[in-house]
Scaffold this motif. Sequence first.
Motif, PDB file in Angstrom:
ATOM      1  N   GLU A 181     -35.582 -23.013  19.760  1.00  9.82           N
ATOM      2  CA  GLU A 181     -36.715 -21.732  19.731  1.00  9.82           C
ATOM      3  C   GLU A 181     -36.865 -22.497  17.915  1.00  9.82           C
ATOM      4  O   GLU A 181     -38.490 -21.623  18.379  1.00  9.82           O
ATOM      5  N   LEU A 182     -36.901 -22.534  16.993  1.00  8.68           N
ATOM      6  CA  LEU A 182     -37.138 -23.049  15.553  1.00  8.68           C
ATOM      7  C   LEU A 182     -38.543 -24.045  15.927  1.00  8.68           C
ATOM      8  O   LEU A 182     -39.423 -23.712  15.177  1.00  8.68           O
ATOM      9  N   HIS A 183     -38.061 -25.308  16.582  1.00 13.24           N
ATOM     10  CA  HIS A 183     -38.708 -26.189  16.998  1.00 13.24           C
ATOM     11  C   HIS A 183     -39.611 -25.352  17.740  1.00 13.24           C
ATOM     12  O   HIS A 183     -41.479 -25.512  17.562  1.00 13.24           O
ATOM     13  N   ILE A 184     -40.230 -24.803  18.958  1.00 17.28           N
ATOM     14  CA  ILE A 184     -40.981 -24.361  19.406  1.00 17.28           C
ATOM     15  C   ILE A 184     -41.665 -23.592  18.686  1.00 17.28           C
ATOM     16  O   ILE A 184     -42.964 -23.428  19.059  1.00 17.28           O
ATOM     17  N   ILE A 185     -41.429 -22.179  17.707  1.00 17.23           N
ATOM     18  CA  ILE A 185     -43.031 -21.577  16.953  1.00 17.23           C
ATOM     19  C   ILE A 185     -43.218 -22.423  16.000  1.00 17.23           C
ATOM     20  O   ILE A 185     -44.121 -22.071  15.880  1.00 17.23           O
ATOM     21  N   ASN A 186     -42.370 -22.906  15.748  1.00 17.24           N
ATOM     22  CA  ASN A 186     -43.087 -24.156  14.560  1.00 17.24           C
ATOM     23  C   ASN A 186     -44.155 -24.917  15.318  1.00 17.24           C
ATOM     24  O   ASN A 186     -45.147 -24.723  14.373  1.00 17.24           O
ATOM     25  N   ILE A 187     -44.019 -25.562  16.710  1.00 18.40           N
ATOM     26  CA  ILE A 187     -45.066 -26.064  17.270  1.00 18.40           C
ATOM     27  C   ILE A 187     -46.568 -25.341  17.442  1.00 18.40           C
ATOM     28  O   ILE A 187     -47.089 -25.670  17.262  1.00 18.40           O
ATOM     29  N   ILE A 188     -45.915 -24.476  17.952  1.00 16.82           N
ATOM     30  CA  ILE A 188     -47.028 -23.505  18.170  1.00 16.82           C
ATOM     31  C   ILE A 188     -47.941 -22.848  16.866  1.00 16.82           C
ATOM     32  O   ILE A 188     -49.094 -23.099  16.988  1.00 16.82           O
ATOM     33  N   LEU A 189     -46.873 -22.669  15.803  1.00 18.13           N
ATOM     34  CA  LEU A 189     -47.578 -21.675  14.802  1.00 18.13           C
ATOM     35  C   LEU A 189     -48.240 -22.885  13.956  1.00 18.13           C
ATOM     36  O   LEU A 189     -49.419 -22.713  13.583  1.00 18.13           O
ATOM     37  N   SER A 190     -47.776 -24.456  14.482  1.00 12.53           N
ATOM     38  CA  SER A 190     -48.394 -25.319  13.541  1.00 12.53           C
ATOM     39  C   SER A 190     -49.790 -26.058  14.396  1.00 12.53           C
ATOM     40  O   SER A 190     -50.620 -26.764  13.924  1.00 12.53           O
ATOM     41  N   SER A 191     -50.284 -25.518  14.953  1.00 14.44           N
ATOM     42  CA  SER A 191     -50.484 -25.895  16.218  1.00 14.44           C
ATOM     43  C   SER A 191     -52.428 -25.374  16.283  1.00 14.44           C
ATOM     44  O   SER A 191     -53.170 -24.905  17.101  1.00 14.44           O
ATOM     45  N   LEU A 192     -51.896 -23.987  15.541  1.00 17.12           N
ATOM     46  CA  LEU A 192     -52.986 -22.734  15.455  1.00 17.12           C
ATOM     47  C   LEU A 192     -54.701 -22.976  14.929  1.00 17.12           C
ATOM     48  O   LEU A 192     -53.866 -24.291  13.947  1.00 17.12           O
ATOM     49  N   PRO A 193     -55.642 -22.557  14.672  1.00 16.10           N
ATOM     50  CA  PRO A 193     -57.177 -23.188  14.076  1.00 16.10           C
ATOM     51  C   PRO A 193     -56.350 -22.208  12.968  1.00 16.10           C
ATOM     52  O   PRO A 193     -55.701 -21.607  12.884  1.00 16.10           O
ATOM     53  N   GLU A 194     -57.731 -22.230  11.963  1.00 14.83           N
ATOM     54  CA  GLU A 194     -57.244 -21.962  11.134  1.00 14.83           C
ATOM     55  C   GLU A 194     -57.359 -20.531  10.440  1.00 14.83           C
ATOM     56  O   GLU A 194     -57.028 -19.515   9.951  1.00 14.83           O
ATOM     57  N   SER A 195     -58.053 -19.871  11.553  1.00 16.76           N
ATOM     58  CA  SER A 195     -57.708 -18.458  12.100  1.00 16.76           C
ATOM     59  C   SER A 195     -57.606 -17.614  11.877  1.00 16.76           C
ATOM     60  O   SER A 195     -56.749 -16.474  11.800  1.00 16.76           O
ATOM     61  N   TYR A 196     -56.339 -18.179  12.618  1.00 11.87           N
ATOM     62  CA  TYR A 196     -54.731 -17.396  12.152  1.00 11.87           C
ATOM     63  C   TYR A 196     -53.447 -17.992  11.132  1.00 11.87           C
ATOM     64  O   TYR A 196     -52.546 -17.855  11.030  1.00 11.87           O
ATOM     65  N   ALA A 197     -54.296 -18.254  10.036  1.00 11.68           N
ATOM     66  CA  ALA A 197     -53.828 -19.000   9.197  1.00 11.68           C
ATOM     67  C   ALA A 197     -52.712 -17.472   8.239  1.00 11.68           C
ATOM     68  O   ALA A 197     -51.623 -17.375   8.408  1.00 11.68           O
ATOM     69  N   ARG A 198     -53.583 -15.883   8.539  1.00  9.99           N
ATOM     70  CA  ARG A 198     -52.932 -15.725   7.869  1.00  9.99           C
ATOM     71  C   ARG A 198     -51.380 -14.991   9.298  1.00  9.99           C
ATOM     72  O   ARG A 198     -50.898 -14.617   8.220  1.00  9.99           O
ATOM     73  N   ALA A 199     -51.768 -14.663  10.140  1.00  9.39           N
ATOM     74  CA  ALA A 199     -50.909 -14.414  11.065  1.00  9.39           C
ATOM     75  C   ALA A 199     -49.355 -15.451  11.085  1.00  9.39           C
ATOM     76  O   ALA A 199     -48.048 -15.238  10.381  1.00  9.39           O
ATOM     77  N   ARG A 200     -50.016 -17.165  10.379  1.00 16.43           N
ATOM     78  CA  ARG A 200     -49.024 -18.275   9.949  1.00 16.43           C
ATOM     79  C   ARG A 200     -48.277 -17.832   9.060  1.00 16.43           C
ATOM     80  O   ARG A 200     -46.951 -17.758   8.193  1.00 16.43           O
ATOM     81  N   SER A 201     -48.975 -16.894   7.772  1.00 15.44           N
ATOM     82  CA  SER A 201     -48.593 -16.626   6.726  1.00 15.44           C
ATOM     83  C   SER A 201     -47.158 -15.095   6.238  1.00 15.44           C
ATOM     84  O   SER A 201     -46.516 -15.440   6.303  1.00 15.44           O
ATOM     85  N   ASN A 202     -48.205 -14.036   7.434  1.00 16.75           N
ATOM     86  CA  ASN A 202     -46.950 -13.133   8.105  1.00 16.75           C
ATOM     87  C   ASN A 202     -45.819 -13.538   8.398  1.00 16.75           C
ATOM     88  O   ASN A 202     -44.761 -12.826   8.501  1.00 16.75           O
ATOM     89  N   TRP A 203     -45.624 -15.037   9.652  1.00 20.30           N
ATOM     90  CA  TRP A 203     -44.654 -15.038  10.348  1.00 20.30           C
ATOM     91  C   TRP A 203     -43.471 -15.261   9.098  1.00 20.30           C
ATOM     92  O   TRP A 203     -41.991 -15.025   9.258  1.00 20.30           O
ATOM     93  N   ASN A 204     -43.299 -15.638   7.592  1.00 14.44           N
ATOM     94  CA  ASN A 204     -43.336 -16.144   7.094  1.00 14.44           C
ATOM     95  C   ASN A 204     -41.791 -14.570   6.422  1.00 14.44           C
ATOM     96  O   ASN A 204     -41.123 -14.606   5.778  1.00 14.44           O
ATOM     97  N   THR A 205     -42.614 -13.712   6.608  1.00 12.32           N
ATOM     98  CA  THR A 205     -41.981 -12.109   5.928  1.00 12.32           C
ATOM     99  C   THR A 205     -41.508 -11.469   7.145  1.00 12.32           C
ATOM    100  O   THR A 205     -40.323 -11.087   6.535  1.00 12.32           O
ATOM    101  N   ILE A 206     -41.414 -11.763   8.260  1.00 14.20           N
ATOM    102  CA  ILE A 206     -40.498 -11.785   9.174  1.00 14.20           C
ATOM    103  C   ILE A 206     -38.954 -12.018   9.088  1.00 14.20           C
ATOM    104  O   ILE A 206     -38.333 -13.340   9.193  1.00 14.20           O
ATOM    105  N   PRO A 207     -37.835 -11.186   9.006  1.00 14.42           N
ATOM    106  CA  PRO A 207     -36.773 -11.442   9.401  1.00 14.42           C
ATOM    107  C   PRO A 207     -35.990 -12.664  10.228  1.00 14.42           C
ATOM    108  O   PRO A 207     -36.674 -12.519  11.047  1.00 14.42           O
ATOM    109  N   VAL A 208     -35.131 -14.066   9.237  1.00 15.18           N
ATOM    110  CA  VAL A 208     -35.242 -14.693  10.581  1.00 15.18           C
ATOM    111  C   VAL A 208     -34.807 -14.400  12.197  1.00 15.18           C
ATOM    112  O   VAL A 208     -34.146 -14.730  12.469  1.00 15.18           O
ATOM    113  N   ALA A 209     -33.800 -13.748  11.598  1.00 19.49           N
ATOM    114  CA  ALA A 209     -32.903 -12.851  13.369  1.00 19.49           C
ATOM    115  C   ALA A 209     -34.379 -12.832  13.772  1.00 19.49           C
ATOM    116  O   ALA A 209     -33.995 -12.651  15.272  1.00 19.49           O
TER     117      ALA A 209
END
Length: 131
Positions: A58-86
């Motif tokens: 699932e970690l790989h799937i999430i990374n593929i989704i996030l890395s393929s998003l445009p710049e307009s989703y930069a805030r969402a990518r950044s905020n995702w790292n603040t979510i607990p790993v679980a």
Amino acid sequence: MWLKIETQYASNAADLENNCLTSLYNFKYDSGKDIMSHINGVLAFTNKLREIGKTMQELHIINIILSSLPESYARARSNWNTIPVAERTVINLTGKLKAEEKIIACYSKPVQTETAFLAARMNIPNNQRYS
């Protein structure tokens, strides 16, 4: 006979795996579609991989989704790292990205500009102006 079928299946499965992985790593967000179409596009390839016995973490799937998003989703990518790993699941990511899509839509609505009325001077002969 079974050996030949198994060999052919293994070859086809290897080709399918290679094609799916290549498509996944080259997958890009289509600005003409919504975020759910993007996520479903990624998941379609991961489902094909699962069908041939190649499950992605699932970690790989999430990374593929996030890395393929445009710049307009930069805030969402950044905020995702603040979510607990679980709590970092595709389901949670989907909810966060749908919410972000609504926020982006609010800020990217086209601004209507007002145009003042412009009167053009007409060349009318003097004898026909006020008849």
